[in-house]
Design a protein around this motif. Structure first.
Motif, PDB file in Angstrom:
ATOM      1  N   GLN A  26       0.826  -1.211   0.000  1.00 35.27           N
ATOM      2  CA  GLN A  26       0.000   0.000   0.000  1.00 35.27           C
ATOM      3  C   GLN A  26       0.856   1.255   0.000  1.00 35.27           C
ATOM      4  O   GLN A  26       0.448   2.290  -0.533  1.00 35.27           O
ATOM      5  CB  GLN A  26      -0.975  -0.005   1.185  1.00 35.27           C
ATOM      6  CG  GLN A  26      -2.014  -1.111   1.123  1.00 35.27           C
ATOM      7  CD  GLN A  26      -2.788  -1.123  -0.174  1.00 35.27           C
ATOM      8  OE1 GLN A  26      -2.334  -1.688  -1.180  1.00 35.27           O
ATOM      9  NE2 GLN A  26      -3.954  -0.505  -0.191  1.00 35.27           N
ATOM     10  N   GLU A  38       0.078   3.984  -2.648  1.00 36.05           N
ATOM     11  CA  GLU A  38      -0.233   5.340  -2.205  1.00 36.05           C
ATOM     12  C   GLU A  38       0.719   6.356  -2.829  1.00 36.05           C
ATOM     13  O   GLU A  38       0.317   7.461  -3.188  1.00 36.05           O
ATOM     14  CB  GLU A  38      -0.148   5.427  -0.678  1.00 36.05           C
ATOM     15  CG  GLU A  38      -1.350   4.811   0.028  1.00 36.05           C
ATOM     16  CD  GLU A  38      -2.568   5.719  -0.004  1.00 36.05           C
ATOM     17  OE1 GLU A  38      -2.734   6.525   0.918  1.00 36.05           O
ATOM     18  OE2 GLU A  38      -3.363   5.615  -0.969  1.00 36.05           O
ATOM     19  N   MET A  44      -8.768  -1.472   6.488  1.00 37.60           N
ATOM     20  CA  MET A  44      -7.750  -0.492   6.089  1.00 37.60           C
ATOM     21  C   MET A  44      -7.966  -0.038   4.642  1.00 37.60           C
ATOM     22  O   MET A  44      -7.862   1.145   4.326  1.00 37.60           O
ATOM     23  CB  MET A  44      -6.343  -1.088   6.258  1.00 37.60           C
ATOM     24  CG  MET A  44      -5.972  -1.371   7.700  1.00 37.60           C
ATOM     25  SD  MET A  44      -6.046   0.096   8.763  1.00 37.60           S
ATOM     26  CE  MET A  44      -4.507   0.905   8.304  1.00 37.60           C
ATOM     27  N   LEU A  48     -10.862   2.328   4.477  1.00 39.62           N
ATOM     28  CA  LEU A  48     -10.475   3.601   5.095  1.00 39.62           C
ATOM     29  C   LEU A  48      -9.711   4.420   4.058  1.00 39.62           C
ATOM     30  O   LEU A  48      -9.927   5.627   3.893  1.00 39.62           O
ATOM     31  CB  LEU A  48      -9.570   3.269   6.274  1.00 39.62           C
ATOM     32  CG  LEU A  48      -9.446   4.235   7.417  1.00 39.62           C
ATOM     33  CD1 LEU A  48     -10.806   4.515   8.019  1.00 39.62           C
ATOM     34  CD2 LEU A  48      -8.563   3.596   8.498  1.00 39.62           C
ATOM     35  N   ARG A  49      -8.830   3.752   3.374  1.00 39.19           N
ATOM     36  CA  ARG A  49      -8.060   4.384   2.300  1.00 39.19           C
ATOM     37  C   ARG A  49      -9.011   4.980   1.276  1.00 39.19           C
ATOM     38  O   ARG A  49      -8.877   6.140   0.871  1.00 39.19           O
ATOM     39  CB  ARG A  49      -7.171   3.329   1.635  1.00 39.19           C
ATOM     40  CG  ARG A  49      -6.417   3.851   0.434  1.00 39.19           C
ATOM     41  CD  ARG A  49      -5.732   2.742  -0.352  1.00 39.19           C
ATOM     42  NE  ARG A  49      -4.826   3.355  -1.306  1.00 39.19           N
ATOM     43  CZ  ARG A  49      -4.602   2.909  -2.535  1.00 39.19           C
ATOM     44  NH1 ARG A  49      -5.181   1.799  -2.967  1.00 39.19           N
ATOM     45  NH2 ARG A  49      -3.769   3.531  -3.339  1.00 39.19           N
ATOM     46  N   GLU A  51     -10.913   8.040   2.630  1.00 38.86           N
ATOM     47  CA  GLU A  51     -10.081   9.232   2.778  1.00 38.86           C
ATOM     48  C   GLU A  51      -9.705   9.829   1.429  1.00 38.86           C
ATOM     49  O   GLU A  51      -9.715  11.055   1.263  1.00 38.86           O
ATOM     50  CB  GLU A  51      -8.826   8.892   3.588  1.00 38.86           C
ATOM     51  CG  GLU A  51      -9.145   8.620   5.050  1.00 38.86           C
ATOM     52  CD  GLU A  51      -7.927   8.518   5.941  1.00 38.86           C
ATOM     53  OE1 GLU A  51      -6.815   8.837   5.462  1.00 38.86           O
ATOM     54  OE2 GLU A  51      -8.093   8.111   7.103  1.00 38.86           O
ATOM     55  N   ASN A 107      -4.085   9.625   9.931  1.00 38.38           N
ATOM     56  CA  ASN A 107      -4.850   9.265   8.734  1.00 38.38           C
ATOM     57  C   ASN A 107      -4.130   8.148   8.003  1.00 38.38           C
ATOM     58  O   ASN A 107      -2.976   7.819   8.297  1.00 38.38           O
ATOM     59  CB  ASN A 107      -5.117  10.484   7.835  1.00 38.38           C
ATOM     60  CG  ASN A 107      -3.861  10.987   7.138  1.00 38.38           C
ATOM     61  OD1 ASN A 107      -2.918  10.247   6.888  1.00 38.38           O
ATOM     62  ND2 ASN A 107      -3.851  12.254   6.824  1.00 38.38           N
ATOM     63  N   TYR A 108      -4.807   7.553   7.041  1.00 38.23           N
ATOM     64  CA  TYR A 108      -4.293   6.359   6.377  1.00 38.23           C
ATOM     65  C   TYR A 108      -2.966   6.623   5.688  1.00 38.23           C
ATOM     66  O   TYR A 108      -2.023   5.843   5.819  1.00 38.23           O
ATOM     67  CB  TYR A 108      -5.334   5.871   5.355  1.00 38.23           C
ATOM     68  CG  TYR A 108      -4.957   4.605   4.631  1.00 38.23           C
ATOM     69  CD1 TYR A 108      -4.212   4.646   3.444  1.00 38.23           C
ATOM     70  CD2 TYR A 108      -5.341   3.361   5.116  1.00 38.23           C
ATOM     71  CE1 TYR A 108      -3.866   3.481   2.775  1.00 38.23           C
ATOM     72  CE2 TYR A 108      -4.998   2.194   4.450  1.00 38.23           C
ATOM     73  CZ  TYR A 108      -4.268   2.262   3.283  1.00 38.23           C
ATOM     74  OH  TYR A 108      -3.925   1.108   2.614  1.00 38.23           O
ATOM     75  N   TYR A 138      -0.197   6.960   8.107  1.00 36.08           N
ATOM     76  CA  TYR A 138       0.022   5.700   8.794  1.00 36.08           C
ATOM     77  C   TYR A 138       0.861   4.774   7.935  1.00 36.08           C
ATOM     78  O   TYR A 138       1.875   4.230   8.385  1.00 36.08           O
ATOM     79  CB  TYR A 138      -1.322   5.034   9.132  1.00 36.08           C
ATOM     80  CG  TYR A 138      -1.140   3.749   9.911  1.00 36.08           C
ATOM     81  CD1 TYR A 138      -1.100   2.514   9.258  1.00 36.08           C
ATOM     82  CD2 TYR A 138      -0.972   3.768  11.286  1.00 36.08           C
ATOM     83  CE1 TYR A 138      -0.891   1.346   9.963  1.00 36.08           C
ATOM     84  CE2 TYR A 138      -0.766   2.605  11.999  1.00 36.08           C
ATOM     85  CZ  TYR A 138      -0.725   1.397  11.339  1.00 36.08           C
ATOM     86  OH  TYR A 138      -0.512   0.237  12.049  1.00 36.08           O
ATOM     87  N   TYR A 173      -6.510   2.616  14.285  1.00 33.25           N
ATOM     88  CA  TYR A 173      -5.078   2.545  14.060  1.00 33.25           C
ATOM     89  C   TYR A 173      -4.384   1.750  15.151  1.00 33.25           C
ATOM     90  O   TYR A 173      -3.419   1.047  14.887  1.00 33.25           O
ATOM     91  CB  TYR A 173      -4.493   3.962  13.892  1.00 33.25           C
ATOM     92  CG  TYR A 173      -4.985   4.594  12.623  1.00 33.25           C
ATOM     93  CD1 TYR A 173      -5.971   5.579  12.635  1.00 33.25           C
ATOM     94  CD2 TYR A 173      -4.519   4.150  11.386  1.00 33.25           C
ATOM     95  CE1 TYR A 173      -6.461   6.112  11.450  1.00 33.25           C
ATOM     96  CE2 TYR A 173      -5.003   4.682  10.200  1.00 33.25           C
ATOM     97  CZ  TYR A 173      -5.976   5.665  10.239  1.00 33.25           C
ATOM     98  OH  TYR A 173      -6.469   6.181   9.070  1.00 33.25           O
TER      99      TYR A 173
END
Lengths: 328, 102, 467
Positions: free
Chosen positions: A70, A74, A140, A143-144, A147, C46-47, C50, C121
């Motif tokens: 990730q 990202e 996760m 959430l990604r 966001e 935040n992602y 993180y 988290y």
């Protein structure tokens, strides 16, 4: 020399993977150590019966591989977003698409968030540590998704009033079937039922639908960020599809589970498709949305061909695009 | 007074009690015993010390931990009204021994 | 890269289902707070951030571990070190698993949106921790026994029962704030520095560089968790109606975590470390008493929170905890999955210097052993109904054993601290059957079988084994 491993992974032809060595054995099923309403892990937390220790995530994701992969994904998305922002290209995006984006990307964050929350329940209560692991990484991923959706919405609509997205999620007619679906999933207690309701039924159609919209709609409107988001979220979703399908077949291997699995899916799918169809109605996008919905139904149908899950007549009809008894 | 042998034979016929034993001043932690309810306190005291791998200086007395009461050596265990998992503490009553102190 | 947490705005109040069905009041029953929506999250993770931070940490850790294993780092460690790791790693890893699952519940059901976000988290951090602990255990497993059946020993062996029993109960708490006080405050703020900074110092000294790296990187995640604990307790204490409940949980969990950490972990610097750093009681004073008590507890006094109820007992026990724990396990060496050893002259000298009462309280035991008395016990010890540790504290010759009667049965506790908790919540804890009761009446061979100990495992390291 053969590597030594844990007792329960030993004695097999194929040595265990790193994933197996750090993801299995991390749960227990003994007499409860105390009496609370919540409890530890209870066999009656689901009606499904299975050998919970033996389930495996087909993608073999564990913490180290997740953050590494990730991080790379990202960074790529960061570049795309930065290019769009810095090159001042935001103004070149089709205005009609920008409006659509408020619901289909901005307010959709709420739905993604709802999926996150549903999977937190699964993660806590799942009787299998490997199912809990899959739920954890899906939390996760979503959430990604949420966001990034919000980030992109803010960039495209920098002057939007605070609370705009909440108002759309709470009140816009096209979002209500989806919101209702998510809220109802959030009060389900049986964690296996949540996996069927959220992953197989809802995301089963919604994820490919949104992928098509983001990728093709983005491309058509000059929004290459939305396209990139659609592609990267689809990569995340591929892992979720893999583990969900593995989970369904794993449970379906026990004849006693056939009825609950099939009943759940038959119960949820019409409402999931209705939620997608409400979006199609509100945002036709010159036929793109209808095409995306057709692709979504087709993809789920193809998945179901490989799943040991009995399809009711309603399910077959709904996936074939016939009038949906769930439509409000 | 019944013989030791008689005690052991009686074990075959009667449901055992569940009683912890400890010896003051011994390094062995309290251990759970399954004495026959018809044993005397005296017999329990002897077997208890063996189970704890300890031989306290004689005379050795038995106390009910719950209320600190000293137990009559001739009393029969089942007549003491002990609850399941109560504890009996063994202490030496010999003068100037560590284990004679509470 | 953005550092804003946007997902806070994604919380909504349902209209198609009841709010109480989506967020059952059970999760915060008895706790007063005016406006959960206004609860502030101190960390605002935040992602993106993180993933970036954590990916870097993983890259900093795994190569060190790989190298340690590849170049056979274990050959440079005194043999006794790995024997201690056999006890401590399953303990730690069990706690991390329970913490992971507990925080998923907080993430889903805490009444405050900001707290739920913070819990996400933390929950995934705990996955990192238990998985990295397992990587460590896997390395040791290549070169020694006593690791390969850790899951079975966790479930069936008396030595791991305290971690399992206490941490499962923490996870099963109905009130998420109890789990937060237990984990974030009592484990993480109070004790993790001792475990994840103190122990690595000792590990590095004894050649275990992989462990040192692993524990320090684990601790780097703890700052976030501690912040959740500290801000939670401060926020709740602003309403004085919460004081009694918070005080009780604080008293309860400080004691339970002290219990399950101080004895087992205490043996590491004192016994299983051949090359000594500082005595365990010094470590505890530094990391627990000075750090936490003099820092945070004093801060919270303004809200009326008192220091943990049994703190003085904890302090009073310190000179003996590691020694009583080690002696007791030594007496059970025929029933362990690790090996024990007789302390050497160097060890005894270290104890005499670091613990003025060592000779008076423990000297005779080791004199007897050195004179040939094996001190083997054939039956499991009385274990505490609350913490599942053997009732041998402060010293086995005069333990602070105490009793409560509930539903016509006697229940035993190692201390007032444990009895206090049971007496407050007898229904919650009255169902537990301690392992010595469960396995009552079995002989050594049968006990070994039930606890999963094959032939050859456990026993003793001899003096010439490079202990």
């Amino acid at each position: 020399m053969t590597r030594r491993t844990w007792v329960w992974l030993s004695g097999r032809k194929r040595p265990p993977s790193d994933y197996e060595e750090v993801s299995t054995g991390v749960q227990w099923y003994s007499d409860p150590s105390s009496r609370t309403e919540t409890g530890g892990w209870r066999m009656d937390s689901t009606v499904i019966k299975a050998d919970w220790g033996a389930f495996r995530d087909p993608s073999s994701v564990y913490y180290r591989t997740y953050v590494a992969a990730q991080d790379s994904a990202e960074r790529q998305l960061d570049s795309v977003v930065a290019t769009a922002r810095d090159a001042g290209y935001l103004s070149a995006i089709d205005p009609a698409w920008k409006t659509t984006l408020t619901s289909l990307i901005g307010a959709m964050s709420f739905a993604e968030w709802g999926v996150v929350m549903a999977h937190q329940h699964v993660q806590r209560f799942a009787l299998s540590p490997t199912v809990a692991g899959c739920a954890q990484f899906q939390v996760m991923d979503k959430l990604r998704n949420a966001e990034r959706n919000l980030e992109w919405y803010e960039l495209v609509h920098p002057t939007a009033e605070p609370g705009t997205l909440n108002a759309v999620w709470m009140n816009a007619p096209e979002m209500q079937p989806l919101r209702r679906y998510v809220e109802e999933a959030l009060v389900v207690q049986d964690w296996a039922e949540i996996i069927i309701a959220v992953n197989l039924a809802l995301l089963g159609v919604l994820q490919p639908f949104l992928r098509e919209i983001y990728v093709r709609g983005g491309r058509a409107s000059g929004d290459f960020v939305a396209s990139a988001m659609g592609a990267t979220f689809a990569n995340d979703a591929a892992r979720q599809v893999a583990w969900t399908d593995a989970f369904v077949n794993y449970c379906a291997a026990e004849p006693v589970n056939a009825t609950p699995l099939s009943d759940w899916f038959g119960n949820y799918l019409p409402a999931a498709v209705a939620a997608m169809d409400a979006l199609v109605l509100a945002f036709p996008m010159d036929g793109l949305a209808a095409d995306a919905a057709t692709v979504a139904r087709g993809e789920l149908s193809d998945r179901l061909d490989a799943l040991n899950l009995k399809r009711t007549d309603t399910v077959v009809a709904v996936l074939a695009g016939y009038p949906n008894p769930s439509k409000v | 007074m019944t013989s030791e042998r008689g005690m052991i034979e009686a074990a075959a016929e009667v449901e055992p009690l569940l009683i912890y034993v400890r010896a003051n001043g011994a390094s062995t932690p309290p251990l759970l015993m399954n004495p026959v309810p018809t044993w005397t306190v005296r017999f329990f005291t002897k077997v208890g010390q063996q189970s704890l791998y300890v031989q306290l200086p004689a005379p050795v007395e038995a106390y009910r931990s719950l209320d600190g009461a000293r137990l009559d050596p001739d009393a029969i265990l089942r007549e003491l009204g002990l609850l399941p998992y109560e504890m009996i503490e063994l202490r030496s009553a010999a003068p100037n021994t560590d284990s004679s102190r509470a | 890269m953005t550092t804003t947490n946007r997902t806070r705005q994604l919380y909504w109040k349902p209209s198609y289902v009841d709010l109480d069905a989506m967020y059952p009041p059970l999760a915060s029953a008895g706790i007063h707070f005016d406006d959960w929506d206004s609860w502030d999250d101190p960390f605002r993770m935040n992602y993106r951030q993180y993933i970036d931070v954590q990916a870097k940490k993983e890259v900093g850790f795994h190569p060190v571990r790989d190298a340690f294993e590849r170049y056979d780092g274990m050959q440079h460690m005194p043999r006794r070190w790995a024997e201690g790791m056999k006890l401590v790693f399953p303990f730690l890893q069990t706690a991390e698993v329970a913490a992971n699952r507990a925080h998923s519940r907080t993430a889903r059901y805490a009444p405050a949106p900001a707290l739920r976000t913070a819990a996400f988290y933390q929950s995934i951090d705990e996955v990192r921790h238990f998985q990295n602990h397992l990587f460590e255990m896997r390395t040791y497993n290549q070169k020694t026994d006593g690791f390969d059946n850790w899951a079975f020993w966790r479930d069936n062996h008396f030595a791991i029962a305290p971690a399992k029993v206490v941490m499962e109960d923490m996870m099963a708490s109905d009130n998420v704030f109890e789990s937060i006080i237990a984990l974030n405050l009592c484990v993480e703020v109070v004790f993790t520095n001792l475990i994840f900074i103190g122990i690595p110092s000792v590990g590095a000294l004894n050649g275990d560089t992989a462990l040192a790296q692993e524990m320090l990187t684990t601790q780097s995640d703890e700052t976030r968790h501690m912040a959740i604990g500290q801000s939670t307790v401060r926020t709740l204490l602003r309403d004085e109606r919460n004081l009694e409940q918070i005080q009780y949980w604080f008293d309860k969990w400080f004691w339970l975590i002290h219990r399950i950490v101080a004895g087992p972990v205490g043996m590491i610097p004192d016994y299983f470390a051949k090359r000594k750093y500082i005595p365990f009681q010094e470590m505890y004073k530094r990391y627990v008493i000075d750090n936490f008590i003099s820092g945070m507890v004093d801060d919270l006094a303004e809200f009326g929170l008192k220091p943990p109820r049994h703190l003085e007992q904890a302090k009073a026990e310190l000179p003996d905890m590691s020694h009583s724990m080690y002696r007791t396990l030594f007496q059970y060496k025929t029933m362990l999955f690790n090996r024990m050893f007789v302390p050497t002259d160097e060890d005894l000298e270290f104890f005499d210097n670091g613990y003025p009462t060592f000779t008076a309280n423990h000297g005779k035991f080791w004199d007897d052993v050195r004179a040939g008395d094996r001190k083997d016990l054939a039956q499991l010890p009385m274990t505490c109904q609350m913490c599942a540790l053997p009732c041998v504290f402060p010293v086995p010759e005069a333990p602070t054993v105490c009793c409560s009667v509930y539903e016509g049965k006697a229940f035993w506790f190692c201390s007032d601290g444990c009895k206090f908790i049971f007496d407050h919540e007898p229904y919650r804890y009255g169902n537990r059957v301690t392992i010595d009761r469960k396995l009552n009446g079995l002989d050594v061979r049968q006990l070994r079988m039930r606890m999963g100990l094959p032939k050859g495992i456990g026993g003793v390291l001899k003096a010439d084994d490079d202990i």
